[in-house]
Design an enzyme around this catalytic site. Structure first.
Site, short mmCIF file in Angstrom:
data_model
loop_
_atom_site.label_atom_id
_atom_site.label_comp_id
_atom_site.label_asym_id
_atom_site.label_seq_id
_atom_site.Cartn_x
_atom_site.Cartn_y
_atom_site.Cartn_z
N LYS A 1 20.77 -8.90 22.13
CA LYS A 1 19.45 -8.41 22.53
C LYS A 1 18.49 -9.59 22.43
CE LYS A 1 16.63 -5.33 24.03
NZ LYS A 1 16.75 -4.79 25.41
N ASP A 37 29.47 5.05 17.70
CA ASP A 37 29.37 6.50 17.90
C ASP A 37 29.52 6.84 19.38
OD1 ASP A 37 28.86 6.84 15.16
OD2 ASP A 37 27.32 8.37 15.54
N ASP A 83 26.99 -0.04 14.84
CA ASP A 83 26.91 1.33 14.31
C ASP A 83 26.64 2.31 15.45
OD1 ASP A 83 26.53 3.51 12.48
OD2 ASP A 83 24.36 3.23 12.74
N ASP A 105 21.34 -2.50 25.42
CA ASP A 105 20.99 -1.35 26.27
C ASP A 105 21.91 -1.27 27.49
OD1 ASP A 105 19.81 -3.75 27.01
OD2 ASP A 105 17.89 -2.88 27.63
N TYR A 164 0.84 -1.21 0.00
CA TYR A 164 0.00 0.00 0.00
C TYR A 164 0.87 1.25 0.00
CZ TYR A 164 -3.08 -3.64 1.83
OH TYR A 164 -3.75 -4.80 2.03
#
Ligand code: IPM
Ligand code: MN
Length: 361
Positions: free
Chosen positions: A193, A254, A250, A226, A149
């Site tokens: 995770k 940083d 990634d 986390d 859609y």
């Protein structure tokens, strides 16, 4: 000065934004380094970039990989333009090179240098010395998916991650091998995770455990992404090698760059450890449109990337000399760009590194 023992064909893609400002001084520095250590370079420039896109309707020609293939390495500045969507520029240049040349290990060192202030209270030069090894060919970057859609109110987007045992295993093994030869701390942290991603990350964890069993001399830990973000801030000094999937690596790289003072120092190597294809070396900072054109970009991330290239080409001594010159300039706290709180230009910092390199016996 030493006679040139060997000449290496190197592909140079300055790209966009400050990539065009940091690459020329990087070539000059490598020339200086080469003259001292007897290494020759034959630069082949490619103007593939957003400007190339405006002229040709694509970021690089169709046979780009074939043209890059005969080189011993690729030096990349940065890619991206404010008038083009990032997924066009990046999926048109950077990502196809990483995947097409099977550069499966993206190695990103994060070192807090003497003379650089960490945003973390109480951390001093030498306190942080880690490297993020990021899977670079599959995972969350696999570009599998689509729209249903399309552009209608009921629009649906599907984006699939691809985790293969081979893909996980080879990058995890690379991390362990790096930990073995790096600096004697011999630690590998795996980023997971699996509590939320019960397939891909379970495969990752299982693979990590299997590879770890082959390296009984290396201490390991497994952290949820986390918790890892929290611990990069809380106990950055405890990390040595960190291995992560494409997206997690990634993001965490940083963060690891920033706790070491500036993204303007963050270097990276996109390695094909099998050496079947050229590997690619690039600063992590990107095009930085806010400072482009002012001549104030920090060239040190590109210089560090160049030293990683020298190391990959087998010139450990030259790579070390280059690294030492950069850290000497940093610890002198004189020539430094605005991202490090200074007011020097790109050329002034470059000149300081070249003079440091030439002054040492
Ligand atoms: C990096 C960059 C790229 C990435 C972007 C520009 C596609 O952020 O090299 O870390 O996500 O890999
Ligand atoms: Mn990134």
């Amino acid at each position: 000065m030493n006679p040139i023992m060997k000449t290496h064909p190197i592909a140079v893609i300055p790209g966009d934004g400050i990539g065009q400002e940091v690459i020329p001084p990087t070539l000059a520095l490598l020339e200086a380094c080469g003259a001292r250590f007897g290494i020759g370079f034959e630069w082949k420039h490619f103007d593939w970039s957003a400007d190339y896109y405006f002229r040709h309707g694509r970021m690089m020609p169709e046979d780009a990989l074939d043209r890059l293939r005969p080189h011993d390495a690729i030096l990349l500045g940065a890619v991206g333009h404010t008038d083009l969507p990032d997924n066009v520029t990046l999926n048109g240049l950077l990502l196809p090179i990483r995947r097409g040349f099977d550069q499966y290990a993206n190695v990103r060192p994060a070192v807090l240098f003497d003379g650089v202030d960490s945003p973390l209270a109480g951390r001093r030069g030498g306190d942080i010395d880690m490297v993020v090894v990021r899977e670079n060919t599959e995972g969350e970057y696999a570009q599998i998916g689509g729209f249903v859609y399309h552009q209608q109110p009921e629009e649906v987007a599907v984006q699939t991650s691809v985790f293969t045992r081979r893909g996980c295993e080879r990058v995890i093994r690379h991390a362990f091998e790096l930990a073995r030869r790096r600096n004697g701390r011999k630690r590998v942290a795996s980023i997971s995770k699996a509590n939320a991603q019960g397939y891909s990350m379970v495969l990752w964890d299982r693979t990590f455990a299997a590879v770890a069993a082959e390296f009984p001399d290396i201490a390991t830990e497994s952290l949820l992404v986390d918790a890892a973000a929290m611990n990069f801030v809380r106990r950055p000094h405890t990390f040595d090698v960190v291995v992560a999937s494409n997206l997690f690596g990634d993001i965490l790289s940083d963060l690891s760059a920033m706790v070491c003072g500036s993204i303007g120092l963050a270097a990276s190597a996109n390695l094909d450890p099998s050496r079947r294809h050229p590997s690619m070396f690039e600063p992590v900072h990107g095009t930085a449109p806010d400072i482009f054109g002012k001549g104030i970009a920090n060239p040190l991330a590109a210089f560090f990337s160049a030293s990683m290239m020298l190391d990959h080409l087998g010139y450990n001594e030259a790579a070390l000399a280059l690294e030492r010159s950069i850290s000497a300039v940093l610890s002198a706290r004189q020539a430094r760009t605005a991202d490090l709180g200074g007011s020097s230009t790109t050329s002034q910092v470059s000149a300081a590194v070249v003079s440091e390199l030439s002054s040492k016996p």
